[in-house]
Write a protein that holds these residues in place. Sequence first.
Motif, mmCIF file in Angstrom:
data_model
loop_
_atom_site.group_PDB
_atom_site.id
_atom_site.type_symbol
_atom_site.label_atom_id
_atom_site.label_comp_id
_atom_site.label_asym_id
_atom_site.label_seq_id
_atom_site.Cartn_x
_atom_site.Cartn_y
_atom_site.Cartn_z
ATOM 1 N N LEU A 102 2.451 1.603 -3.440
ATOM 2 C CA LEU A 102 1.458 2.053 -4.421
ATOM 3 C C LEU A 102 1.151 3.534 -4.241
ATOM 4 O O LEU A 102 1.047 4.277 -5.227
ATOM 5 C CB LEU A 102 0.181 1.218 -4.317
ATOM 6 N N ASN A 103 1.010 3.966 -3.000
ATOM 7 C CA ASN A 103 0.758 5.388 -2.738
ATOM 8 C C ASN A 103 1.933 6.233 -3.212
ATOM 9 O O ASN A 103 1.745 7.281 -3.834
ATOM 10 C CB ASN A 103 0.484 5.629 -1.254
ATOM 11 N N SER A 104 3.144 5.783 -2.920
ATOM 12 C CA SER A 104 4.332 6.509 -3.361
ATOM 13 C C SER A 104 4.401 6.551 -4.881
ATOM 14 O O SER A 104 4.738 7.581 -5.472
ATOM 15 C CB SER A 104 5.583 5.831 -2.787
ATOM 16 N N SER A 105 4.084 5.430 -5.519
ATOM 17 C CA SER A 105 4.100 5.361 -6.982
ATOM 18 C C SER A 105 3.072 6.324 -7.578
ATOM 19 O O SER A 105 3.360 7.019 -8.559
ATOM 20 C CB SER A 105 3.818 3.935 -7.430
ATOM 21 N N LYS A 106 1.896 6.396 -6.987
ATOM 22 C CA LYS A 106 0.870 7.323 -7.486
ATOM 23 C C LYS A 106 1.324 8.770 -7.312
ATOM 24 O O LYS A 106 1.103 9.601 -8.193
ATOM 25 C CB LYS A 106 -0.455 7.087 -6.754
ATOM 26 N N LYS A 107 1.970 9.054 -6.180
ATOM 27 C CA LYS A 107 2.471 10.408 -5.967
ATOM 28 C C LYS A 107 3.524 10.758 -7.013
ATOM 29 O O LYS A 107 3.520 11.863 -7.581
ATOM 30 C CB LYS A 107 3.066 10.541 -4.568
ATOM 31 N N GLN A 108 4.446 9.821 -7.285
ATOM 32 C CA GLN A 108 5.476 10.070 -8.291
ATOM 33 C C GLN A 108 4.861 10.236 -9.681
ATOM 34 O O GLN A 108 5.286 11.083 -10.470
ATOM 35 C CB GLN A 108 6.497 8.939 -8.298
ATOM 36 N N GLU A 109 3.858 9.420 -9.977
ATOM 37 C CA GLU A 109 3.191 9.525 -11.279
ATOM 38 C C GLU A 109 2.505 10.874 -11.431
ATOM 39 O O GLU A 109 2.603 11.522 -12.485
ATOM 40 C CB GLU A 109 2.176 8.382 -11.407
ATOM 41 N N ASN A 110 1.831 11.314 -10.380
ATOM 42 C CA ASN A 110 1.182 12.625 -10.423
ATOM 43 C C ASN A 110 2.219 13.737 -10.566
ATOM 44 O O ASN A 110 2.002 14.700 -11.304
ATOM 45 C CB ASN A 110 0.328 12.844 -9.174
ATOM 46 N N THR B 260 0.833 -1.197 0.000
ATOM 47 C CA THR B 260 0.000 0.000 0.000
ATOM 48 C C THR B 260 0.872 1.252 0.000
ATOM 49 O O THR B 260 0.609 2.201 -0.751
ATOM 50 C CB THR B 260 -0.941 -0.002 1.221
ATOM 51 N N GLN C 296 5.156 13.454 -12.003
ATOM 52 C CA GLN C 296 5.642 13.402 -13.384
ATOM 53 C C GLN C 296 4.651 14.058 -14.335
ATOM 54 O O GLN C 296 5.039 14.770 -15.270
ATOM 55 C CB GLN C 296 5.902 11.960 -13.809
ATOM 56 N N LYS C 297 3.363 13.827 -14.121
ATOM 57 C CA LYS C 297 2.347 14.444 -14.975
ATOM 58 C C LYS C 297 2.393 15.965 -14.844
ATOM 59 O O LYS C 297 2.286 16.679 -15.842
ATOM 60 C CB LYS C 297 0.958 13.916 -14.621
#
Length: 165
Positions: free
Chosen positions: A95-103, A92, A105-106
């Motif tokens: 996944l949260n860290s990955s979503k933060k990094q993805e956001n 979890t 990057q966007k």
Amino acid sequence: MKKSKVGYLIIASLLVWVLVQFFFLPATCSAEPAYMITESELVTLEQNSNRQLAISSQLAVELQTAREQLIVSDQELTEAKLQIDQLQKQLTDVLNSSKKQENLQKEILKSLLPSAPGVLREIGAKINVDHYVTGISYGVSRRIGSKYIGFRGEYDWQDKKLVCG
């Protein structure tokens, strides 16, 4: 006197009858039935009994071993459940860290798009194998959204032809 002897005789016979009833009747009426067995049947019964005792002892040992294994398995199951919980928490978090990094990057990509040029121009020279310039090229591309669409033209001096693409 004859009456008293007859009375004593009746009382004595009644007493004997009651004693006989008391001692012999219960023994013959309430006794369990008796069976006669041979010596070989007795040996067979003893062997079977000993074999059953050995099997019973072996089963008791196996039961104890199974109980110990059950306790160990329960402990391992508890540890495995704890590991699963820890791994799920880690997953979890990742996944949260990955979503933060993805956001992030966007957001960075959104900020980079306006800094890219709206129109690209290219000028090139056409060179043959002997390093002689044999032609020239010119291209223009315009950014539409996130892609570039453009036109390119080449002129060959030797063939005196214009190629567009």
